[in-house]
Design a protein around this motif. Sequence first.
Motif, mmCIF file in Angstrom:
data_model
loop_
_atom_site.group_PDB
_atom_site.id
_atom_site.type_symbol
_atom_site.label_atom_id
_atom_site.label_comp_id
_atom_site.label_asym_id
_atom_site.label_seq_id
_atom_site.Cartn_x
_atom_site.Cartn_y
_atom_site.Cartn_z
ATOM 1 N N PRO A 181 0.997 -0.963 -0.196
ATOM 2 C CA PRO A 181 -0.259 0.171 0.236
ATOM 3 C C PRO A 181 0.552 1.460 -0.440
ATOM 4 O O PRO A 181 0.591 2.208 -0.865
ATOM 5 C CB PRO A 181 -0.878 -0.036 1.403
ATOM 6 N N TYR A 185 -0.094 3.682 -3.449
ATOM 7 C CA TYR A 185 -0.177 5.691 -2.375
ATOM 8 C C TYR A 185 0.636 6.155 -2.814
ATOM 9 O O TYR A 185 0.507 7.145 -4.130
ATOM 10 C CB TYR A 185 -0.460 5.631 -0.730
ATOM 11 N N THR A 196 -3.609 7.538 5.804
ATOM 12 C CA THR A 196 -4.484 6.589 4.247
ATOM 13 C C THR A 196 -4.914 5.284 5.128
ATOM 14 O O THR A 196 -5.760 4.855 4.714
ATOM 15 C CB THR A 196 -4.057 6.619 2.861
ATOM 16 N N CYS A 228 -7.448 2.956 -3.995
ATOM 17 C CA CYS A 228 -7.481 2.725 -2.724
ATOM 18 C C CYS A 228 -7.964 1.507 -2.485
ATOM 19 O O CYS A 228 -7.777 0.833 -2.502
ATOM 20 C CB CYS A 228 -7.165 3.521 -1.437
#
Length: 453
Positions: A181, A185, A196, A228
Amino acid sequence: MNAPAPRAAKVTPLSGFPEYLPAERIVEQHFLDVIRETFELHGYPSIETRAVEPVDRLVGKGGDADKEIYGVSRLAGEEGEGGEAELGLHFDLTVPFARYVLENAGRLSFPFRRHQIQKVWRGERPQEGRYREFTQADIDVVDVGELSPHFEAEIPLVMAEIFQKLPIGRMTIQVNNRKIPEGFYRGIGIDDVAGTLRIVDKLDKIGPEKVRAMLLEAGRTDDQADRCLALAAIRTEDLGFVERVRALGVDHPLLDEGLEALSRVITTGMENAPGAMVADLKIARGLDYYTGTVYETQLEGHESWGSFCSGGRYDALASDGRTTYPGVGISIGVSRLLGLLLGRGLLTASRSTPACVLVAVNAEEDRPRSNRIATALRARRIPCEVAPKPAKFGKQIRYAERRGMPYVWFPGAGDDGTDQVKDIRSGEQVDAEAGSWNPPAEDVRPQILRADA
């Protein structure tokens, strides 16, 4: 005139501090035995750390955990003592383990692995599955400077083996890598990675629509929020997650590292514990110190209870300013898991005592003979109890029945004065000698029974 006797204080339970009845305790002990034995099968020696740590260390490692720390102070402190407590009860086993590594680094052999099964304390509001005092069971591997990535694949295999041995149904270990992630991101222009992650980590609790709204409120664009959520929706039992992430069209070196690392973990799981692990890219783990692989574990059919077993890789478990000790670990919330299984009546023990035989007493003057029989049985590892009173045999049998003991031993009950033992479930009564009689293996110890079995 005599003063009236003081009234006894009313005894009331303390919420958040679970205490088990004997049959429930037997279930707990079975779990702890399986966990400890499996840890040791994988070469994890046991350590135990003190219950207290300096409050500043607990607060420093726990973020806002100071709201949950139980402070420890002397009720009869000396003059000058007072104010805020300097010591607190540990709220997990990672903080004391980090301190233990630093204090004993010169006497430990690295990579150092350990298991630890202890009580921890948190001053949060008690509710079903959440307690103020509870038992955790941890394993960790820590090294000096660098930690080999293969440990990230080995750690969940230990847990998979434990879950297979326990009578709890299927437990699924959900695995992700924090670099996936983070790289993703950054690849779509998000700089606030931690913020986030914290929002995405709420998916199971509030659902994708509310998570999307929170992402937009935090300044993410529509496209970023959608991407996301698309990443978080990926879950596979094989390496298919790699292709699905690539299909989202995001490039970043950190993302490549995370996909490679997670592929190693899932491959190892497929080879050694098929079906036990899944790649689940919504798993974030809220604590900031996780830097690599992260784990969460749910019980199939009870997903709403959340994770019973979690952990991950941390590249700075401890540091003395010169040397850094990276590690990877995972923890089972033993009390949390038992809170569900026992509280919902999903598990029980076949009896409330470890004894499988009650040795009857014919008369009080015959108690020495009953004691000798019990001693002979115990020498052969057959748990037994001698009847507390030489009551009528019907009462002694009911005493055994109420506790779940399957056998009653009657000294000298045979026609020729031999002993006899009775299976009080079937009513069968046979001649027996304490030096040679054996019950079936499944009767020697209490059995753990599933409600759906």
